[in-house]
Design a protein around this motif. Sequence first.
Motif, PDB file in Angstrom:
ATOM      1  N   CYS A  15      -3.200  27.202 -22.781  1.00 55.57           N
ATOM      2  CA  CYS A  15      -2.145  27.224 -23.748  1.00 55.57           C
ATOM      3  C   CYS A  15      -2.640  27.553 -25.325  1.00 55.57           C
ATOM      4  CB  CYS A  15      -1.381  26.034 -24.167  1.00 55.57           C
ATOM      5  SG  CYS A  15      -2.077  24.278 -23.899  1.00 55.57           S
TER       6      CYS A  15
ATOM      7  N   LYS B 119      -5.109  21.538 -26.810  1.00 61.15           N
ATOM      8  CA  LYS B 119      -4.391  20.564 -27.037  1.00 61.15           C
ATOM      9  C   LYS B 119      -3.810  19.894 -27.420  1.00 61.15           C
ATOM     10  CE  LYS B 119      -8.787  17.759 -24.334  1.00 61.15           C
ATOM     11  NZ  LYS B 119      -9.728  17.288 -24.930  1.00 61.15           N
TER      12      LYS B 119
ATOM     13  N   THR C 160       3.493  18.487 -35.826  1.00 58.13           N
ATOM     14  CA  THR C 160       3.079  17.134 -35.082  1.00 58.13           C
ATOM     15  C   THR C 160       1.910  16.039 -35.598  1.00 58.13           C
ATOM     16  OG1 THR C 160       2.308  19.021 -33.414  1.00 58.13           O
ATOM     17  CG2 THR C 160       4.588  18.260 -33.584  1.00 58.13           C
TER      18      THR C 160
ATOM     19  N   LEU D 174       6.001  28.127 -23.755  1.00 58.95           N
ATOM     20  CA  LEU D 174       7.551  28.590 -25.646  1.00 58.95           C
ATOM     21  C   LEU D 174       6.875  30.351 -24.940  1.00 58.95           C
ATOM     22  CD1 LEU D 174       8.626  28.386 -27.806  1.00 58.95           C
ATOM     23  CD2 LEU D 174       6.327  28.259 -28.964  1.00 58.95           C
TER      24      LEU D 174
ATOM     25  N   ARG E 172       4.890  24.294 -35.452  1.00 54.01           N
ATOM     26  CA  ARG E 172       5.094  23.361 -34.538  1.00 54.01           C
ATOM     27  C   ARG E 172       3.636  22.289 -34.671  1.00 54.01           C
ATOM     28  NH1 ARG E 172       8.887  24.726 -29.505  1.00 54.01           N
ATOM     29  NH2 ARG E 172       9.881  25.781 -30.386  1.00 54.01           N
TER      30      ARG E 172
ATOM     31  N   GLU F  46       0.690  28.508 -19.946  1.00 50.43           N
ATOM     32  CA  GLU F  46       1.600  27.713 -19.106  1.00 50.43           C
ATOM     33  C   GLU F  46      -0.479  27.285 -18.511  1.00 50.43           C
ATOM     34  OE1 GLU F  46       3.926  26.070 -18.193  1.00 50.43           O
ATOM     35  OE2 GLU F  46       5.605  27.139 -18.438  1.00 50.43           O
TER      36      GLU F  46
ATOM     37  N   ASP G 133      -1.068  21.329 -26.576  1.00 48.18           N
ATOM     38  CA  ASP G 133      -0.279  20.905 -25.966  1.00 48.18           C
ATOM     39  C   ASP G 133       0.708  20.197 -26.424  1.00 48.18           C
ATOM     40  OD1 ASP G 133       0.594  20.926 -22.782  1.00 48.18           O
ATOM     41  OD2 ASP G 133      -1.487  20.098 -22.512  1.00 48.18           O
ATOM     42  N   ALA G 134       0.213  18.803 -26.916  1.00 51.90           N
ATOM     43  CA  ALA G 134       0.766  18.003 -27.215  1.00 51.90           C
ATOM     44  C   ALA G 134       1.759  18.120 -28.434  1.00 51.90           C
ATOM     45  CB  ALA G 134      -0.157  17.072 -28.436  1.00 51.90           C
ATOM     46  N   ALA G 135       1.890  19.716 -28.804  1.00 49.44           N
ATOM     47  CA  ALA G 135       2.938  20.257 -30.117  1.00 49.44           C
ATOM     48  C   ALA G 135       4.311  20.565 -29.107  1.00 49.44           C
ATOM     49  CB  ALA G 135       2.805  20.871 -30.879  1.00 49.44           C
ATOM     50  N   GLY G 136       4.101  20.437 -27.576  1.00 51.82           N
ATOM     51  CA  GLY G 136       4.865  21.014 -26.762  1.00 51.82           C
ATOM     52  C   GLY G 136       5.483  22.124 -26.487  1.00 51.82           C
ATOM     53  N   CYS G 137       4.252  23.093 -26.397  1.00 57.09           N
ATOM     54  CA  CYS G 137       3.795  24.592 -26.814  1.00 57.09           C
ATOM     55  C   CYS G 137       3.770  25.054 -25.628  1.00 57.09           C
ATOM     56  CB  CYS G 137       3.423  25.726 -28.166  1.00 57.09           C
ATOM     57  SG  CYS G 137       3.955  24.382 -29.287  1.00 57.09           S
ATOM     58  N   ARG G 138       3.473  24.687 -24.909  1.00 58.90           N
ATOM     59  CA  ARG G 138       2.779  25.256 -23.725  1.00 58.90           C
ATOM     60  C   ARG G 138       4.659  25.789 -23.037  1.00 58.90           C
ATOM     61  NH1 ARG G 138      -1.633  24.490 -19.245  1.00 58.90           N
ATOM     62  NH2 ARG G 138      -1.764  22.875 -20.829  1.00 58.90           N
TER      63      ARG G 138
END
Length: 317
Positions: free
Chosen positions: A262, A240, A290, A250, A286, A259, A243-248
């Motif tokens: 993550c 989680k 975050t 990456l 990241r 995907e 995912d919240a750090a926008g790394c899915r």
Amino acid sequence: MTFPDLRPEIPDIEAIRGAIDVNRPLADLTWFRVGGPAQLLFQPADEADLAAFLQRLPQEIPVLVVGLGSNLLIRDGGVPGVVIRLSPRGFGGVETVDATHLKVGAGVPDKRLAAAALDAGLSGFAFYHGIPGGIGGALKMNAGAHGIETCQRVVEVRAVNRAGEIVRLAADDMGYSYRHSEAAPDLIFTSVLMEGIPEDKDAIRRDMDAVAAHREAAQPIRSRTGGSTFKNPDGHSAWKLVDAAGCRGLRIGGAEVSEMHCNFLLNVDNATAHDLELVGETVRARVLATSGIRLEWEIKRLGLFVEGQEIKEFLGA
């Protein structure tokens, strides 16, 4: 990288019965399929052979133990010293001791232990059906899933220390905590006595089927991966936070954050170990930025960086 041959430094090496290879590439022994060579790879014939080798090995030569390579990232520069791999042939037995106990070799794949426990009518082992590793690694890192951990099954562990002495440790001696053991780092686990709970085989099989179904639906099990990448911080789920750090999804080079799940790193296109570790440290940086949380690696990263490709923790943050 090519290392100097260590064999001349080991007295009476011809008495050793196991397989010895110099500058043996390790990539094919890991699930990621990356990494450099071992200066010397030793695969002992059995526990006595392992003890004899360690008695002969000069103390200044470092030793690293690898299992099935599922939770392991070997860096591209390889591993200096001796790498010891406990193969299923020498350490892969599962023996039914009595109505509640199994003796298990450290080279047994987790999934095979689950199947052997089913045959013995013992519950409490179904969670191993979904862990892609071996029992030696499970003992070392207190592997667990679905609310059960290895420490709940352990009665007594056999090991060989760096001096080549065989030792025994009770469960309390292992110092277990979440994904960790306080056992001396020089110990090489060779077998373990484990305790289960007698139960109907159909019930055990249902538990195993549920574990397999969950893994199939939630994890990228058909990919080149190392399993869960980061430990879950207290009160949080690592995936989680990632995912919240926008790394899915990456991707760097041939390495990618899954995907599907993550908290898994994937070798999707001839990745190097450098690609994979750089993705992991980018994710950690990241997540730190975050959330303020410093994720800890669950995957073991070992060996040398190639010169000029060093990667700092959290990218130096």
